[in-house]
Design a protein around this motif. Structure first.
Motif, PDB file in Angstrom:
ATOM      1  N   ASN A  40     -27.232  22.984  30.149  1.00  0.00           N
ATOM      2  CA  ASN A  40     -28.388  22.300  30.060  1.00  0.00           C
ATOM      3  C   ASN A  40     -28.616  22.147  28.544  1.00  0.00           C
ATOM      4  OD1 ASN A  40     -30.996  20.756  31.088  1.00  0.00           O
ATOM      5  ND2 ASN A  40     -32.023  22.611  30.870  1.00  0.00           N
ATOM      6  N   LEU A  41     -27.834  21.555  28.016  1.00  0.00           N
ATOM      7  CA  LEU A  41     -27.862  21.392  26.405  1.00  0.00           C
ATOM      8  C   LEU A  41     -28.471  20.047  25.967  1.00  0.00           C
ATOM      9  CD1 LEU A  41     -24.368  23.032  25.441  1.00  0.00           C
ATOM     10  CD2 LEU A  41     -26.635  23.982  25.370  1.00  0.00           C
ATOM     11  N   PRO A  42     -28.841  20.077  24.921  1.00  0.00           N
ATOM     12  CA  PRO A  42     -29.451  18.780  24.343  1.00  0.00           C
ATOM     13  C   PRO A  42     -28.070  17.708  24.378  1.00  0.00           C
ATOM     14  CG  PRO A  42     -29.688  20.180  22.772  1.00  0.00           C
ATOM     15  CD  PRO A  42     -29.537  20.998  23.977  1.00  0.00           C
ATOM     16  N   ASN A  43     -28.275  16.365  23.993  1.00  0.00           N
ATOM     17  CA  ASN A  43     -26.963  15.606  23.786  1.00  0.00           C
ATOM     18  C   ASN A  43     -26.617  15.804  22.427  1.00  0.00           C
ATOM     19  OD1 ASN A  43     -27.219  14.675  26.426  1.00  0.00           O
ATOM     20  ND2 ASN A  43     -28.059  12.734  25.960  1.00  0.00           N
ATOM     21  N   ASP A  44     -27.224  16.314  21.653  1.00  0.00           N
ATOM     22  CA  ASP A  44     -26.939  16.585  20.113  1.00  0.00           C
ATOM     23  C   ASP A  44     -26.677  17.834  20.024  1.00  0.00           C
ATOM     24  OD1 ASP A  44     -29.653  17.217  20.048  1.00  0.00           O
ATOM     25  OD2 ASP A  44     -30.023  16.121  18.245  1.00  0.00           O
ATOM     26  N   TYR A  45     -26.347  18.780  21.072  1.00  0.00           N
ATOM     27  CA  TYR A  45     -26.156  19.996  20.788  1.00  0.00           C
ATOM     28  C   TYR A  45     -25.022  20.563  19.584  1.00  0.00           C
ATOM     29  CZ  TYR A  45     -21.711  20.815  23.413  1.00  0.00           C
ATOM     30  OH  TYR A  45     -20.374  20.611  23.494  1.00  0.00           O
ATOM     31  N   VAL A  46     -24.025  19.568  19.534  1.00  0.00           N
ATOM     32  CA  VAL A  46     -22.982  20.242  18.510  1.00  0.00           C
ATOM     33  C   VAL A  46     -23.849  20.018  17.065  1.00  0.00           C
ATOM     34  CG1 VAL A  46     -20.808  19.541  17.245  1.00  0.00           C
ATOM     35  CG2 VAL A  46     -21.024  19.580  19.753  1.00  0.00           C
ATOM     36  N   GLU A  47     -24.520  19.147  16.653  1.00  0.00           N
ATOM     37  CA  GLU A  47     -25.243  18.686  15.517  1.00  0.00           C
ATOM     38  C   GLU A  47     -26.142  19.814  15.296  1.00  0.00           C
ATOM     39  OE1 GLU A  47     -26.433  14.754  15.459  1.00  0.00           O
ATOM     40  OE2 GLU A  47     -24.705  13.864  16.174  1.00  0.00           O
ATOM     41  N   GLN A  48     -26.727  20.381  16.473  1.00  0.00           N
ATOM     42  CA  GLN A  48     -27.761  21.579  16.140  1.00  0.00           C
ATOM     43  C   GLN A  48     -27.062  22.752  15.814  1.00  0.00           C
ATOM     44  OE1 GLN A  48     -30.833  21.815  19.019  1.00  0.00           O
ATOM     45  NE2 GLN A  48     -31.085  19.749  19.489  1.00  0.00           N
ATOM     46  N   GLU A  49     -25.960  22.882  16.767  1.00  0.00           N
ATOM     47  CA  GLU A  49     -25.326  24.089  16.237  1.00  0.00           C
ATOM     48  C   GLU A  49     -24.711  24.298  15.069  1.00  0.00           C
ATOM     49  OE1 GLU A  49     -22.319  24.488  19.210  1.00  0.00           O
ATOM     50  OE2 GLU A  49     -23.698  25.081  20.901  1.00  0.00           O
ATOM     51  N   GLN A  50     -24.312  22.868  14.590  1.00  0.00           N
ATOM     52  CA  GLN A  50     -23.811  22.964  13.034  1.00  0.00           C
ATOM     53  C   GLN A  50     -25.014  23.281  11.938  1.00  0.00           C
ATOM     54  OE1 GLN A  50     -21.141  20.025  12.350  1.00  0.00           O
ATOM     55  NE2 GLN A  50     -19.544  20.712  13.742  1.00  0.00           N
ATOM     56  N   ALA A  51     -25.891  22.812  12.424  1.00  0.00           N
ATOM     57  CA  ALA A  51     -27.290  22.959  11.417  1.00  0.00           C
ATOM     58  C   ALA A  51     -27.795  24.553  11.442  1.00  0.00           C
ATOM     59  CB  ALA A  51     -28.597  21.914  12.031  1.00  0.00           C
ATOM     60  N   GLU A  52     -27.512  25.082  12.434  1.00  0.00           N
ATOM     61  CA  GLU A  52     -27.839  26.581  12.512  1.00  0.00           C
ATOM     62  C   GLU A  52     -26.771  27.259  11.808  1.00  0.00           C
ATOM     63  OE1 GLU A  52     -27.793  30.286  15.729  1.00  0.00           O
ATOM     64  OE2 GLU A  52     -27.370  28.313  16.629  1.00  0.00           O
ATOM     65  N   LEU A  53     -25.449  26.896  11.812  1.00  0.00           N
ATOM     66  CA  LEU A  53     -24.314  27.425  10.994  1.00  0.00           C
ATOM     67  C   LEU A  53     -24.668  27.259   9.470  1.00  0.00           C
ATOM     68  CD1 LEU A  53     -21.649  28.741  10.662  1.00  0.00           C
ATOM     69  CD2 LEU A  53     -20.479  26.444  10.859  1.00  0.00           C
ATOM     70  N   VAL A  54     -25.113  26.292   9.147  1.00  0.00           N
ATOM     71  CA  VAL A  54     -25.048  26.111   7.366  1.00  0.00           C
ATOM     72  C   VAL A  54     -26.368  26.690   7.162  1.00  0.00           C
ATOM     73  CG1 VAL A  54     -24.243  23.824   7.515  1.00  0.00           C
ATOM     74  CG2 VAL A  54     -26.688  24.085   7.703  1.00  0.00           C
ATOM     75  N   THR A  55     -27.231  27.394   8.115  1.00  0.00           N
ATOM     76  CA  THR A  55     -28.278  28.250   7.297  1.00  0.00           C
ATOM     77  C   THR A  55     -28.076  29.671   7.400  1.00  0.00           C
ATOM     78  OG1 THR A  55     -29.236  28.551   9.604  1.00  0.00           O
ATOM     79  CG2 THR A  55     -29.884  26.654   8.286  1.00  0.00           C
ATOM     80  N   MET A  56     -26.728  29.984   7.753  1.00  0.00           N
ATOM     81  CA  MET A  56     -26.390  31.570   7.901  1.00  0.00           C
ATOM     82  C   MET A  56     -25.803  32.090   6.665  1.00  0.00           C
ATOM     83  SD  MET A  56     -24.492  31.872  11.600  1.00  0.00           S
ATOM     84  CE  MET A  56     -24.036  33.699  11.348  1.00  0.00           C
TER      85      MET A  56
END
Length: 964
Positions: free
Chosen positions: A892-908
């Motif tokens: 049940n992920l959003p259609n742009d989940y990959v982009e959201q995951e990568q946005a999370e990554l760059v904040t780490m």
């Protein structure tokens, strides 16, 4: 510039440009494959066009270019016309060994960059060797394209001076570990070696296997390496193919710059075919340490590639043994009931070819009975002839295979390079497809009479240890060299050694590392959503590059809706759905699917049953109709159930022959216990499947039709057209509120414990280590996955770099985080040289413990760059797109989940990575499992456990149960 047109057999047309100077000018070529199908109402055509440009450098390197802007990536493929057939007796395996050496450093590329940096740039890289050639290939985001040209050209022209004795010895161990993993530690692994030695004379280039012998590899010297390089690695013995988001004119200049100064090699004459004949049949047997099922192979000598009879022989295989109504299947599987399946295939290399019939019998089957069934099949074929529909079915499947093989940038690059270097034509695959369309039944029967009927062959009986009586009568025992497992082999304690001292080859152009170009922005493909009858959700991605469509029907359930006693019920149902429908026998269903050029598979896993189909766009409606018929109107015949059940039991028995499969199942059982769905063996156990009744499977089908289906579709079809075509599937199920059983995960009592499973005679030890981490919906799940990248994310991860690149203990090592709806394990997996088992365990333990502390700013940047850039090639193939849609609907992920995951990554930050490792990748909580030879390795494993404070090693059997 003038053009000439050549009409090929079939419907492919090639336009060739006539060039004034063949060594520098470009040939622009358009290859169009068109297929017309006539139905009762209309004629439909499918066209597929390849546009490419080719040219040759002055040093003889042939170059193929194609612009493909569908994804921001570039694929580069280099084929060297140097396979194992270029070797000499006593130095076998050298072509493959040299492939490994060529991935190390070169004069201008630092050590480790080829294997280590390309994945960090978001790329994929690998190579392969076969009898006639060696291939190197990469796919990278287009910003790293210049760097790949730098690496590839340096490998081709400037690597030999960097090879040191230490590097040579280290790579020997890696190659030997690959052989141990794929040959020595695998059931039927020695079959190819036995067949080649019997079929070809000792001085024939195909007498030995591609991977060669361990004694030959161990004896290799620096002089041998240089000799092989000097003989075969000239640019005039190679083809370079580049496909992707490139500018053609600019790329030509780049290729000339990077590759143009490489010195031309010696002139190499074209290989001359060396087909062989046998005076009499050779009957051999071998007692296989790992096999649990007896296997019989018949190998007939045939013709080389490009021979006039090759295509008809290629067609003979699927006609003789590739369908349910084929003679071999009828006689071996249905009449004799000796095996669950049978295969027949032709393989043509440039010097010679073989036709093979292979039957892996049921446990305890006498191979004399299998041989009698094969003889009966030959008589059936000779009497019945060839059904025209069978011929058309094979031809239709070949058309789909053509498009599928050219569906990605890498697929096209590899095809261009290999076809041009070996056949002198980048578009050989299209010509081959056209030749298949022209084959007649008379031609197929003619090659059977000429090469198979009453002709001598090599027959091999591979039987389980202690079951020599199952071999064909009169067989002579085959011999192979088998490595002795020892703990005191000092020569195998290797390291990468010092960097070579050498004088760089002078060049006009600067060969220092080029910079990145502009970074391509990740953009997920457009995803459309709709709803069919009864609220059945459908998601899709339109992609019209090739005339194919893939779709699936995903039905929740799997092992989650089975009790432990019902384990395997859904797998049997999946098998039964392929056994015909109420309106079609299994043979008729197979013919209907095949004549469309389609494929339909039904699989079951721990959570779902999935029906997946691939079809030509023009045949989407007809393929959907067949899927709907299979799902809602299964044939469900008693005889079919008994045969399917028997085949499943045979497969379960065969699984016992694979140490890695043994390790995976036992590890899951240690984590989840034997009651939880994730702890049970996939496909069931001998006990549960034996007790399964047909009524159990019918009940599972009724439950399936009341589950909430999800449908996914990708390919050359518009959303409106897809919804219209898929509509019957919406009415195929009646969704009901089906409660999902709740299985508690048991207390992790195995945490911190070391377990050992004895597989006597193992040349490697399989290691599987890990512990549970949170489920996919946990807020820290993505962080755990990102944190693992540095430790075990492929060959560039710390584990791969240490255990393979630095130590030479293994062919590969890595770790991964499983994505699930409940807690799944972080898992570390590798197969190491047997006498390095104890040392490998200690290294892994230390690396896991220290992992969090290794994260600094540089490591953070590397991880971020690697994961983000991998997104550039994440959606290229139809299969990748379909997988993305499944992921979205499953979790049940959003259609742009990959982009959201990568946005999370760059904040780490580095602190985030360290904290995640310290919280979730806790070494003390991990289960250690070793599958290997207890006689030589159990003491070493116990020594590790004692030193690590983990107590006494617990021994298990191959089913994961404790033993005394």
């Amino acid at each position: 510039m003038t053009f000439r047109s050549i009409l090929l057999s079939g419907t492919a047309t090639i336009l060739l440009a006539a060039c004034a100077n063949a060594t520098t000018d470009t040939t622009r070529t358009t290859v169009t494959q068109t297929t017309t199908v006539t139905t009762d109402t209309a004629s439909e055509s499918t066209s597929f066009t390849l546009d490419y440009e080719s040219f040759m450098l002055d040093n003889g390197l042939e170059v193929i270019l194609q612009r493909d802007t569908s994804d921001p990536i570039v694929a580069v493929s280099t084929v060297i016309h140097a396979g194992s057939s270029r070797e000499k007796p006593g130095r076998t395996g050298f072509a493959h060994f040299f492939e490994h050496m060529a991935f190390n450093d070169s004069e201008n590329v630092p050590r480790g960059w080829n294997r280590g940096q390309i994945p960090k740039w978001g790329g994929l890289r690998n190579g392969g060797t076969w009898s006639d050639g060696t291939i190197y290939f990469e796919v990278v985001p287009k910003d790293a394209f210049d760097k790949i040209l730098w690496i590839d050209s340096d490998r081709l022209g400037y690597m030999i001076n960097t090879v040191t004795t230490a590097a040579l010895e280290r790579e020997k161990q890696v190659v030997k570990n690959e052989k141990r993993q794929r040959v020595d530690n695998a059931a039927y692994g020695y079959t190819n070696e036995v067949i080649r030695a019997a079929l070809y004379p000792e001085d024939h280039p195909y007498n030995w296997t591609v991977i060669g012998s361990l004694p030959d590899l161990q004896a290799a010297t620096l002089e041998d390496v240089r000799e092989f390089y000097d003989l075969w690695y000239g640019p005039n013995n190679a083809t370079l193919a580049i496909v992707g988001d490139i500018d053609i004119a600019e790329t030509k200049e780049k290729v000339k710059r990077w590759f143009g100064e490489i010195e031309r090699g010696r002139d190499i004459p074209e290989p001359v075919p060396q087909p062989v004949t046998l005076e009499a049949t050779k009957n051999l047997w071998f007692e296989d340490n790992f096999a649990k099922l007896p296997e019989l192979r018949l190998t007939f000598p045939t013709v080389e590639s490009l021979h006039a009879d090759q295509t008809a022989l290629d067609m003979l295989g699927p006609i003789l043994g590739g369908a349910r109504n084929s003679p071999l299947y009828v006689e071996v599987v249905e009449v004799a009931k000796a095996a669950p399946d049978v295969s027949a295939f032709h393989g043509a290399n440039e010097l010679a070819g073989t036709f093979t019939i292979r039957v892996r019998g049921k446990a305890g089957t006498d191979l004399d009975d299998v041989k009698a069934a094969i003889d009966a099949a030959m008589e059936r074929f000779e009497t019945s002839g060839i059904d025209p529909q069978d011929l058309e079915r094979v031809k239709a499947g070949q058309e789909t295979s053509l498009y599928a093989g050219l569906s990605t940038a890498l697929g096209k690059a590899n095809s261009f390079a290999r076809s041009n270097e070996l056949f002198g034509d980048p578009a050989h695959v299209v010509k081959a497809a056209s030749a298949i369309k022209a084959v007649t039944a008379d031609q197929v029967r003619d090659v059977y009479d000429r090469y198979i009927k009453d002709k001598p062959y090599v027959m091999t009986s591979f039987v389980p240890k202690g079951q020599a009586d199952l071999a064909v009568s009169g067989a002579e025992r085959a011999t192979v060299w088998i490595e002795e497992v020892r703990d005191d082999v000092a020569s195998e304690e290797v390291s990468a050694g010092e960097i070579a001292a050498f004088e760089k080859t002078p060049t006009v152009h600067d060969r220092s590392e080029p910079p990145f170009s502009e970074l391509p922005l990740l953009q997920m493909p457009d995803i459309w959503e709709d709803e069919l009858a009864d609220g059945v959700a459908v998601r899709g991605i339109e992609s019209d590059e090739i005339p194919l469509v893939q779709f699936d029907v995903t039905l929740p359930g799997g092992r989650w809706v089975e009790t432990p006693e019902e384990n395997g019920r859904l797998t049997l149902l999946a098998d039964m759905l392929d056994e015909g429908t109420a309106n079609r026998t299994p043979v008729e269903l197979e013919q209907a699917i095949g004549l469309l050029g389609s494929s339909i598979s039904v699989t079951s896993n721990s959570e779902e049953l999935v029906i997946t189909a691939t079809t030509l766009s023009r045949n989407l409606d007809a393929t959907v109709a067949l899927v709907e018929e299979m799902l809602t109107q299964p044939r469900f015949a008693d005889a079919d159930f008994e045969r399917v059940k028997s085949a499943r039991l045979t497969a379960i028995k065969g699984r016992e022959a694979n140490p890695r499969a043994i390790a995976a199942q036992a590890f899951n059982r240690l984590i989840y216990g034997d009651r939880h769905p994730y702890g049970r063996p996939g496909g069931g156990s001998v006990e549960t499947v034996t007790d399964m009744t047909f009524d159990d499977v019918k009940a599972a089908h009724a439950d399936l039709l009341s589950s909430k289906a999800r449908i996914h579709v990708v390919g050359a079809v518009t959303p409106d057209r897809a919804v219209e075509a898929l509509a019957p599937l919406g009415g195929a199920v009646t969704p009901a509120a089906m409660a999902r059983p709740d299985y508690a995960i048991p207390t992790q009592s195995a945490a911190g414990q070391v377990y050992f499973i004895d597989v006597p005679g193992s040349k490697q030890s399989v290691l599987r280590i890990g512990a549970l981490v949170p489920a996919a919906d946990h807020p820290d799940f993505n962080k755990i996955s990102f944190t693992n990248e540095k430790l075990g994310g492929g060959i560039s991860g710390d584990l791969g770099q240490m255990l393979r690149i630095e130590k030479g203990y293994t062919y590969g090592a890595g770790s991964f985080v499983s994505k699930g709806v409940v807690e799944r394990p972080f898992t570390l997996s590798t197969s190491v040289r047997a006498n390095a088992t104890g040392d490998s365990l200690s290294i892994i333990r230390d690396m896991v413990q220290a992992h969090g502390s290794t994260y600094d700013a540089a490591a953070v940047e590397t991880t971020q760059q690697k994961v983000i850039k991998e997104g550039a090639r994440a959606f290229e193939s139809l299969g990748a797109k379909l997988g993305t849609l499944r992921e979205i609907s499953r979790f049940n992920l959003p259609n742009d989940y990959v982009e959201q995951e990568q946005a999370e990554l760059v904040t780490m930050t580095a602190d985030d990575f360290r904290d995640t490792a310290d919280r979730y990748l806790v070494e003390d909580a991990m289960v250690y499992l070793v599958v290997g030879d207890a006689e030589t390795q159990l003491d070493a494993v116990q020594a590790f456990a004692t030193a690590a404070g983990k107590g006494k090693v617990v021994q298990l059997d191959i089913y994961g149960q404790p033993v005394d």
